[in-house]
Write an enzyme that holds these catalytic residues in place. Sequence first.
Site, PDB file in Angstrom:
ATOM      1  N   GLY A   1      34.277  34.516  29.347  1.00 39.95           N
ATOM      2  CA  GLY A   1      33.128  35.412  29.451  1.00 39.95           C
ATOM      3  C   GLY A   1      33.408  36.570  30.381  1.00 39.95           C
ATOM      4  O   GLY A   1      34.481  36.675  30.985  1.00 39.95           O
TER       5      GLY A   1
ATOM      6  N   ARG B   1      33.706  51.823  31.806  1.00 38.41           N
ATOM      7  CA  ARG B   1      34.449  51.952  30.560  1.00 38.41           C
ATOM      8  C   ARG B   1      33.499  51.893  29.376  1.00 38.41           C
ATOM      9  O   ARG B   1      32.395  51.337  29.479  1.00 38.41           O
ATOM     10  CB  ARG B   1      35.529  50.878  30.461  1.00 38.41           C
TER      11      ARG B   1
ATOM     12  N   ASP C   1      36.058  36.455  41.969  1.00 36.11           N
ATOM     13  CA  ASP C   1      35.057  37.050  42.852  1.00 36.11           C
ATOM     14  C   ASP C   1      34.254  38.152  42.166  1.00 36.11           C
ATOM     15  O   ASP C   1      33.392  38.776  42.791  1.00 36.11           O
ATOM     16  CB  ASP C   1      35.722  37.600  44.121  1.00 36.11           C
ATOM     17  N   GLY C   2      34.551  38.413  40.897  1.00 36.74           N
ATOM     18  CA  GLY C   2      33.802  39.420  40.168  1.00 36.74           C
ATOM     19  C   GLY C   2      34.183  40.852  40.506  1.00 36.74           C
ATOM     20  O   GLY C   2      33.586  41.790  39.975  1.00 36.74           O
TER      21      GLY C   2
ATOM     22  N   LYS D   1      33.170  47.521  35.226  1.00 37.17           N
ATOM     23  CA  LYS D   1      34.165  46.475  35.465  1.00 37.17           C
ATOM     24  C   LYS D   1      34.479  46.419  36.952  1.00 37.17           C
ATOM     25  O   LYS D   1      34.925  47.396  37.539  1.00 37.17           O
ATOM     26  CB  LYS D   1      35.453  46.757  34.678  1.00 37.17           C
TER      27      LYS D   1
ATOM     28  N   GLY E   1      33.658  37.923  33.395  1.00 37.34           N
ATOM     29  CA  GLY E   1      33.692  37.433  34.770  1.00 37.34           C
ATOM     30  C   GLY E   1      33.522  38.502  35.814  1.00 37.34           C
ATOM     31  O   GLY E   1      33.191  38.204  36.961  1.00 37.34           O
TER      32      GLY E   1
ATOM     33  N   ASP F   1      41.011  45.977  27.841  1.00 34.44           N
ATOM     34  CA  ASP F   1      41.439  45.111  28.948  1.00 34.44           C
ATOM     35  C   ASP F   1      42.850  45.452  29.425  1.00 34.44           C
ATOM     36  O   ASP F   1      43.788  44.667  29.284  1.00 34.44           O
ATOM     37  CB  ASP F   1      41.347  43.634  28.560  1.00 34.44           C
TER      38      ASP F   1
ATOM     39  N   ASP G   1      40.817  36.431  23.852  1.00 36.88           N
ATOM     40  CA  ASP G   1      39.641  37.015  24.504  1.00 36.88           C
ATOM     41  C   ASP G   1      39.874  38.467  24.896  1.00 36.88           C
ATOM     42  O   ASP G   1      38.934  39.139  25.338  1.00 36.88           O
ATOM     43  CB  ASP G   1      39.235  36.189  25.735  1.00 36.88           C
ATOM     44  N   ASN G   2      41.098  38.965  24.729  1.00 35.94           N
ATOM     45  CA  ASN G   2      41.397  40.366  24.995  1.00 35.94           C
ATOM     46  C   ASN G   2      41.601  41.168  23.716  1.00 35.94           C
ATOM     47  O   ASN G   2      42.098  42.294  23.771  1.00 35.94           O
ATOM     48  CB  ASN G   2      42.654  40.489  25.863  1.00 35.94           C
TER      49      ASN G   2
END
Length: 494
Positions: free
Chosen positions: A98, A179, A128-129, A116, A100, A269, A259-260
């Site tokens: 997901g 982005r 840590d996001g 992002k 993150g 990504d 996932d990319n």
Amino acid sequence: MPHLPPAPDALDLPLRWNNRFATLGDAFFAPLSPTPLPAPYWVGTSAAAARSAGWDEALLRDPDVLQALTGNRPLTGSTPLASVYSGHQFGQWAGQLGDGRAILLGEVDGLEVQLKGAGLTPFSRMGDGRAVLRSSIREFLASEAMHGLGVPTSRALCVTGSDAPVRRETIETAAVVTRMAPSFIRFGHFEHFCHHGMPGELKILADFVIDHYYPECRTEARWNGNPYVALLAAVTARTAEMVASWQAVGFCHGVMNTDNMSILGLTIDYGPFQFMDAYDPGHICNHSDTGGRYAFYKQPNVAYWNLFCLGQAMMPLIDEQEHAIAALETFKDLYPQAFARRMAAKLGFTDVQEAQKPVIEGILKLLAADKVDFTIFWRRLSHWVADSSVKADSVRDLFLDRAGFDAWLLSYSELLTHIPRALAADLMLKTNPKYVLRNHLGEQAIQAARQKDFSVVADLLKVLETPYDEHPDFEAWAGFPPDWAAQISISCSS
């Protein structure tokens, strides 16, 4: 669908928000607000990206917008959320993943806008996001560089920084990239709902993608009227074109996990990517990729493998396995055709002929054997074709195997006699860039930015937006990389 309460300090901008992804339902995302960063500052802004999104570029000088695009102030009309997806990472099922550290604000004039590095989300797992200045500058410049090259890609509106510390291998500082893309839906979104036994949500997702991005799949007769097979075939075609464009400019993505992978065939990504210096088909740009799964020459096969994962995820909608396989097998024809078109254009030919095949294969073998600089070779060859006063030595000197190169040049010259040389030269100079975002150029921009000097970011952006132009003031950036460039280590850490 839960909504965040309206914020009293929301910034009202002349933007038409359309939050279509937020209509999909609770299973698709978690609503949340970005986490503020102290004392943000502009690091880089793209006026061209702003114009493409319908933003007034003056907004990228507005201090209130700076706060909003760092996550410190909400934007009226936006619906911030983090989406859930799953995926295969380095060939292994990784389970739920997901957004993150990416927060979708919503959609403006057909482009989704994401922050992002804007803080923790329910999908951050052990992270840590946050994103750091180093990786954020690289993604910002790469996004716009790839657009300048004509490669399908997400765009980057801006990158903002803060002196807030972020721990990676060392203590670095935080940054946020804004982005944009028509959609950030990934193969992993489909895998998530299939793996978790949620066929209703899987169908909602597929119908959403078809209705908004692939409407022709509703009327495609080739696949027995099944829109989901048609969707799989369409994604296969776009992915083949995307990867062919990577291979033609020497771009290594570095982390082609499912996932990319964009459902729209966009490059997304940007992490441990690299534009190759010396041509090496086996080059591994990601130091975390110890097995070499994502080596340069493997990228087409990895894309094909990832498409099979997507096909498996869509089987509850497709039903007949042979139909899914037939759609996926089109990659085996589409990718070579797409790559051949691009290589023909690099040699100055507007169409693909069988006689070009040994010439293309021959030069790639020579480039690999002598580790010739990929970008410089093609640009010098373009100038040799364009200007009769340019001696072949300018190209020959790149090779140790002079005799091998001379034999190749003779074969190539024979092909050139069949087309107007001026037309070939014009096509080559528009196809073979003078400038790409080499690792050492990105590193120079990063080092200057760490000293609060953002001029290198701005100058690089200017050059990379039009990489086929000469830009005589920046000639040094078109030269060979310095010796220290080979020591730059790029990993998944960002």
